[in-house]
Scaffold this motif. Structure first.
Motif, PDB file in Angstrom:
ATOM      1  N   UNK A  83      53.042  37.509  21.675  1.00 27.90           N
ATOM      2  CA  UNK A  83      52.860  37.589  23.127  1.00 27.90           C
ATOM      3  C   UNK A  83      52.961  36.208  23.759  1.00 27.90           C
ATOM      4  N   UNK A  84      52.362  35.200  23.082  1.00 25.20           N
ATOM      5  CA  UNK A  84      52.455  33.852  23.617  1.00 25.20           C
ATOM      6  C   UNK A  84      53.870  33.319  23.608  1.00 25.20           C
ATOM      7  N   UNK A  85      54.619  33.629  22.547  1.00 22.49           N
ATOM      8  CA  UNK A  85      56.005  33.164  22.478  1.00 22.49           C
ATOM      9  C   UNK A  85      56.880  33.919  23.475  1.00 22.49           C
ATOM     10  N   UNK A  86      56.603  35.217  23.621  1.00 25.82           N
ATOM     11  CA  UNK A  86      57.416  36.020  24.530  1.00 25.82           C
ATOM     12  C   UNK A  86      57.289  35.518  25.962  1.00 25.82           C
ATOM     13  N   UNK A  87      56.100  35.034  26.331  1.00 25.78           N
ATOM     14  CA  UNK A  87      55.904  34.553  27.696  1.00 25.78           C
ATOM     15  C   UNK A  87      56.721  33.290  27.972  1.00 25.78           C
ATOM     16  N   UNK A  88      56.989  32.507  26.906  1.00 20.43           N
ATOM     17  CA  UNK A  88      57.724  31.257  27.095  1.00 20.43           C
ATOM     18  C   UNK A  88      59.213  31.397  26.798  1.00 20.43           C
ATOM     19  N   UNK A  89      59.603  32.474  26.134  1.00 25.46           N
ATOM     20  CA  UNK A  89      60.998  32.628  25.724  1.00 25.46           C
ATOM     21  C   UNK A  89      61.859  33.061  26.912  1.00 25.46           C
ATOM     22  N   UNK A  93      65.122  38.633  25.787  1.00 26.69           N
ATOM     23  CA  UNK A  93      63.889  39.051  26.457  1.00 26.69           C
ATOM     24  C   UNK A  93      63.024  39.828  25.470  1.00 26.69           C
ATOM     25  N   UNK A  94      61.777  39.420  25.354  1.00 24.95           N
ATOM     26  CA  UNK A  94      60.852  40.021  24.391  1.00 24.95           C
ATOM     27  C   UNK A  94      59.733  40.713  25.161  1.00 24.95           C
ATOM     28  N   UNK A  95      59.507  41.971  24.860  1.00 20.43           N
ATOM     29  CA  UNK A  95      58.402  42.723  25.465  1.00 20.43           C
ATOM     30  C   UNK A  95      57.406  43.072  24.377  1.00 20.43           C
ATOM     31  N   UNK A  96      56.130  42.882  24.675  1.00 19.23           N
ATOM     32  CA  UNK A  96      55.070  43.124  23.704  1.00 19.23           C
ATOM     33  C   UNK A  96      54.117  44.161  24.280  1.00 19.23           C
TER      34      UNK A  96
END
Length: 576
Positions: A83-89, A93-96
């Motif tokens: 989740x932390x990486x997805x917010x910065x990527x 696009x990464x959804x958690x």
């Protein structure tokens, strides 16, 4: 396997299972089924229904995946690293989505997500569930680890430094009757327990890893569990520092109160001593005067003699006052010291057991003494517990009492293999040929043992995917960017970071390489695959990252045979 073939197979399995369900039912002498046989028949019918449901789902096509998006089902709550990486990527696009562990695996095997972030490695039931959809579960990628550390005060001996998971559970569970370390074979030192409040990461570790209670509350621990609202206060509770400081302050207040309440008595004692000294001094002067008169000596300077006599009396009175005050004050100090010693004995609790997170223990290593922990069950040479399901089919039948069903007997197959009362083991080797070893095996909490999973109260976080997920370029690009950030992200959160070797194993899994190939690429080409192609199986070169990959399984690193630092020697049983 085509959908038609799977449907035919399901029909055959159901048809074969139907007569067997009735043939295995034991009956009593009057011909009525016993309670045990009825329960087995019910479990068999439920297992058959679950197979039918699974086979029906297996005939349904997998849902499509949205292009440019990587979907993750996370079952680790606020500890999610994805989740932390997805917010910065930025890309892909990464959804958690937050979910329960069982649901995360179910979504993965149903093809609804690409990755599952969990704290449990997939077991046989997960492999089978994904296999029904023609999905192969890949080797889990370890993200980080945390651990529950059980610690007492440093430099205070309680007679031992190793307990089993079962003993720790008995010490902290509701209704615990453990009141002294002597009940574990140690010194007769009172046992107290303390830890953080519910809702904290430390308490969640305690509830899940030791008490087996997800979302635990204070009702799930013993009633005299001492709650501390910060790591510093928890450390002070374990070391008795807070209680000792309070006992010292209370003793000082007690001494001040003694002096205040006995001031009149002190003054009276001083006055009595002064009067007595005055009488003794005057008596001595009178006696000296009588001796002088009898001797016929005259006084040359009466005024000087009178002054000397007055000074003598005053010195005697002053000395008496000082001596009386000193005697009275010394008695007060002795009384206050006795009070302090009693308060200190009550405050000093060398047997206080604190339940801490690894990061908290790391902050206060000089003041805390961690307990080594033993699984209390059979293990293999790598230090992992041996489950009933790890044994051969013959050993499983002998232990369970019948041929186990993977679905109906899933709980029994996951049960740890425990030694018999005589110390023996019901099996000497696992189905894979690994030796089954008896205890004890005391494991010290360290970065090595926690990261390797050999410390019994470690909780490791994994990212699990399937061959279908790794065939997607978006997933590989995400993992290529995510895995190298894991060590830094773990340390920022106070977690145990993965080792360089584990990072290399994760990237090897992503690209279908062997571990040695990945290490050579990382060391020699700094992550760029040679043109000749060091990868094998599912791996692709960066130029072909978007192309579909084959489904040859990636090489899996074998469990280490050598001793892991922090794990005591564990002798095997004598061979027959």
């Amino acid at each position: 396997m085509t959908a038609r073939r799977r449907l035919l197979l399901a029909t055959a399995v159901v048809a074969a299972a139907a007569p067997l369900a009735g043939c295995g039912v034991d009956t009593a002498e009057d011909g009525e089924p016993t309670a045990v046989s009825r329960e087995r028949a019910r479990e068999s019918a439920q297992a058959t229904q679950r197979r039918r449901d699974a086979q029906r789902r297996s005939t349904q096509p997998l849902p499509g995946r949205p292009p440019g998006v990587v979907e993750v089902a996370s079952a680790v709550g606020d500890e999610s690293l994805t989740a932390g990486h997805a917010a910065a990527a930025s890309s892909p696009r990464v959804t958690v989505s937050r979910t329960a562990p069982e649901r995360a695996y179910a979504d993965l095997c149903a093809g609804r997500v690409d990755l599952a972030e969990v704290t449990t490695e997939p077991d046989t039931t997960i492999f089978e569930a994904c296999g029904l959809r023609d999905l192969r579960v890949e080797q889990p990628i370890q993200l980080a680890a945390d651990a529950l550390v059980l610690a007492t005060r440093s430099e205070r001996d309680i007679g031992g430094d190793c307990i089993t998971v079962g003993q720790a559970h008995d010490a902290l569970r509701p209704g615990s009757t453990i009141r002294s370390w002597s009940q574990f074979g140690f010194e007769d030192v009172p046992l107290y327990v303390t830890g953080r409040e519910d809702g904290t990461a430390a308490f969640d570790l305690l509830g899940f890893e030791l008490l087996g209670r997800p979302n635990a509350s204070l009702a799930d621990v013993r009633s005299d569990y001492v709650v501390r609202g910060s790591d510093v206060r928890l450390r002070r509770e374990v070391t008795s520092e807070a209680r000792v400081a309070e006992a010292t302050a209370r003793s000082r207040r007690h001494l001040r109160e003694l002096r205040r309440s006995r001031r009149d008595a002190r003054d009276a004692a001083v006055r009595r001593a002064e009067r007595a000294a005055d009488r003794r001094a005057l008596a001595a002067i009178q006696e000296a005067n009588r001796r002088r008169v009898r001797a016929g000596r005259s006084v040359a300077d009466p005024e000087a003699l009178e002054a000397r006599n007055a000074a003598t009396v005053e010195r005697a009175k002053r000395a008496a006052r000082q001596a009386a005050a000193a005697r009275f004050d010394a008695a007060l100090v002795r009384e206050a010291q006795a009070f302090y010693e009693r308060a200190l004995r009550a405050a000093e609790r060398p047997g206080t057991l604190g339940a801490l997170r690894w990061a908290t223990y790391q902050r206060f290593t000089e003041q805390l003494r961690p307990m080594e922990v033993d699984f209390g069950v059979a293990q293999d040479p790598s230090g992992r517990p041996v489950r009933v399901g790890d044994l051969s089919g013959a050993d499983q039948r002998r232990i369970i009492g019948h041929t186990p069903d993977p679905v109906a007997d899933a709980a029994a197959l996951r049960r740890p293999l425990r030694p018999a009362p005589d110390g023996g083991l019901p099996a000497r080797r696992t189905a894979a040929g690994r030796e089954v070893l008896a205890g004890p095996s005391c494991v010290f909490p360290s970065e090595q043992t926690i990261s390797a999973g050999t410390y019994p109260l470690a909780r490791r976080t994994f990212l699990v995917t399937t061959d279908r997920g790794l065939r997607r370029g978006e997933v590989r690009r995400f993992l290529d960017a995510f895995v190298p950030t894991l060590q830094g992200a773990a340390r920022e959160r106070g977690l145990v970071a993965i080792t360089d070797r584990q990072e290399a194993q994760a990237l090897a899994t992503v690209h279908g390489r062997t571990l040695d190939q990945q290490i050579r690429i990382a060391e020699g080409a700094r992550g760029v695959e040679p043109a000749s192609g060091a990868g094998s199986g599912r791996g692709t070169t960066p130029a072909a990252a978007g192309a579909p990959a084959t489904t040859t399984p990636a090489a899996v690193e074998p469990a280490p045979e050598s001793a892991i630092p922090g794990v005591s020697a564990r002798p095997g049983l004598p061979r027959p």
